[in-house]
Design an enzyme around this catalytic site. Structure first.
Site, mmCIF file in Angstrom:
data_model
loop_
_atom_site.group_PDB
_atom_site.id
_atom_site.type_symbol
_atom_site.label_atom_id
_atom_site.label_comp_id
_atom_site.label_asym_id
_atom_site.label_seq_id
_atom_site.Cartn_x
_atom_site.Cartn_y
_atom_site.Cartn_z
ATOM 1 N N LYS A 165 0.869 -1.244 -0.089
ATOM 2 C CA LYS A 165 -0.011 -0.075 -0.107
ATOM 3 C C LYS A 165 0.874 1.251 -0.089
ATOM 4 O O LYS A 165 1.997 1.122 0.560
ATOM 5 C CB LYS A 165 -0.895 0.087 1.380
ATOM 6 C CG LYS A 165 -1.764 -1.365 1.614
ATOM 7 C CD LYS A 165 -2.868 -1.294 0.490
ATOM 8 C CE LYS A 165 -3.767 -2.595 0.807
ATOM 9 N NZ LYS A 165 -4.597 -2.952 0.038
ATOM 10 N N HIS A 284 -6.634 -13.522 -7.227
ATOM 11 C CA HIS A 284 -7.502 -12.473 -6.385
ATOM 12 C C HIS A 284 -9.089 -12.445 -6.883
ATOM 13 O O HIS A 284 -9.202 -12.560 -8.119
ATOM 14 C CB HIS A 284 -6.939 -11.010 -6.593
ATOM 15 C CG HIS A 284 -7.714 -10.180 -5.601
ATOM 16 N ND1 HIS A 284 -8.809 -9.599 -5.888
ATOM 17 C CD2 HIS A 284 -7.135 -9.587 -4.554
ATOM 18 C CE1 HIS A 284 -9.120 -8.800 -4.633
ATOM 19 N NE2 HIS A 284 -7.933 -8.953 -3.863
#
Length: 465
Positions: A165, A284
């Site tokens: 992130k 994902h």
């Protein structure tokens, strides 16, 4: 000819309560909410018809084929406890209706058209039984759990990951630095976010290079095998394959794909490439909640998980359980077993409608990620067991001292939990105590414990039986 034009009720042809299901049938459990005035048998039969051979009227070409051989059949209907107007319709599909080795075709048939059907207010596919004969037409996961452990030389514990992130906006060099720091601190994996593809601020080739460098550097310094999930998802299949090929040329161990937004056709192609070229494949599930969040309409995630095991992937995100309600735990563990085990018994208390035999299809590692931190480690270790990947994004990068100490804190917490479990301690009851004891020996863990001691995500579970 005996052909009579006109509209006839579906249930005359497609509702067959006496039907004995075959071992080769694909079985589906639908949660059906019919429009007022539509009887359950008619609604269930309509689902069977519209997802197999039926159409809204009688057609003369029906006489040119054997409907008895090819039609879907609604063979059982049961009410849903606590719901007035809902019931579960069980439908059996003959195997001949489906192309071998194509998840795409299976879904086009079973859920392609029927969900827009006017006679139904809502429809949800709760579970599928994939017959052994059909399972055998799929390659499945490129490698599976055991081969992955052997490639990584990591045994007897869950694997640790971290999503980098901020997920968008970093340059490739800064991104690679974040990857290096996390891996160097003690994580096994770092991850591209699902929407990191190839944007103006960071093109894919630059990212791949810097992440590969981070990978090799951290491996050399720690003596452990490391990996970074390089997201190969792209706008075209050709571009996706180009990225996977480049990853292989760099010699990295693992790539990644968004299997729902990318599509099953692209995913299966990538899975075949990964097996042929020794790459692990991390999956994902971006977009899954659009499909599986509503209780009365859509497709339950356990079906999407089964489909992924057929299409191919070595890891898949599967929710965390932690900090949510108990009802969710059994359901999550139900589809976690469907991902990992060879044979799963029918168990309605866990949302498993059918016994599923995967024969020799490799298993998939479930990935727990989203809002988890060191205090969750005992619960995660207990719930998911060794064969899982625990992924802490903010729970690593949010450490007050930076990323490497964040990684150290997670690794220490995990090793402490695994050791405590192996010594016979009860992680569910003594979890906080185990973490506290470990934090005395690890200032990094102590700092993490202090930061996250109050964080909770308490909402009612959506996914209840």
């Amino acid at each position: 000819v005996g052909f009579k034009a006109g509209v006839k009720e579906y249930k005359l042809t497609y509702y067959t309560p006496t039907y004995e299901t075959k071992d080769t049938d694909i079985l589906a459990a639908f949660r059906v909410t019919p429009q007022p005035g539509v009887p359950p048998e008619e609604a269930g039969a309509a689902v069977a018809a519209e997802s197999s051979t039926g159409t809204w009227t009688t057609v003369w070409t029906d006489g040119l084929t054997s409907l008895d051989r090819y039609k879907g059949r609604c063979y059982h209907i049961e009410p849903v406890a606590g719901e007035e107007s809902q019931f579960i319709a069980y439908v059996a599909y003959p195997l001949d209706l489906f192309e071998e080795g194509s998840v795409t075709n299976m879904f086009t048939s079973i859920v392609g058209n029927v969900f827009g059907f006017k006679a139904l207010r809502a429809l949800r596919l709760e579970d599928l039984r994939i017959p052994v004969a059909y399972v055998k037409t799929f390659q499945g996961p490129p490698h599976g759990i055991q081969v992955e452990r052997d490639k990584l030389n990591k045994y007897g514990r869950p694997l640790l990951g971290c999503t980098i992130k901020p997920k968008l906006g970093l340059s490739a060099k800064n991104y690679g630095r974040a990857v290096y720091e996390c891996l160097r601190g003690g994580l096994d994996f770092t991850k591209d976010d699902e929407n990191v593809n190839s944007q103006p601020f960071m093109r894919w080739r630059d990212r791949f290079l810097f992440c590969a460098e981070a990978n090799y550097k951290s491996q050399a310094e720690t003596g452990e095998i490391k990996g970074h999930y390089l997201n190969a998802t792209a706008g075209t299949c050709e571009e996706m394959m180009k990225r996977a090929v480049f990853a292989r040329e760099l010699g990295v161990p693992i790539v990644m794909h968004d299997y729902l937004t990318g599509g099953f056709t692209a995913n299966t192609s990538l899975a075949h490439y990964c097996r042929d070229n020794g790459l692990l494949l991390h999956i994902h599930r971006a977009m899954h909640a659009v499909i599986d969040r509503q209780k009365n309409h859509g497709i339950h995630f356990r079906v999407l998980a089964k489909a992924l095991r057929m299409s191919g992937g070595d890891h898949i995100h599967s929710g965390t359980v932690v900090g949510k309600l108990e009802g969710e735990r059994d359901i999550t563990l139900g589809f976690v077993d469907l991902l990992r085990d060879d044979f799963v018994e029918k168990d309605r208390s866990r949302g498993i409608y059918f016994t599923q035999d995967w024969v020799s299809l490799p298993g998939v590692l479930p990935v727990a990620s989203g809002g988890i931190h060191v205090w969750h480690m005992p619960a995660l270790t207990e719930i998911f067991g060794d064969d899982s990947v625990l992924q802490f994004g903010g729970g690593t990068l949010g450490h007050p001292w930076g990323k490497p100490p964040g990684a150290v804190a997670n690794r220490v917490a995990l090793e402490a939990c695994v050791q405590a479990r192996n010594e016979g301690r009860d992680l569910a009851r003594e979890g906080n105590e185990i973490i506290r004891e470990a934090s005395k020996w690890s200032p990094e863990l102590a700092a993490a414990c202090e930061v996250w001691k109050e964080i909770k995500f308490e909402f009612e579970a959506m996914d209840t039986l």
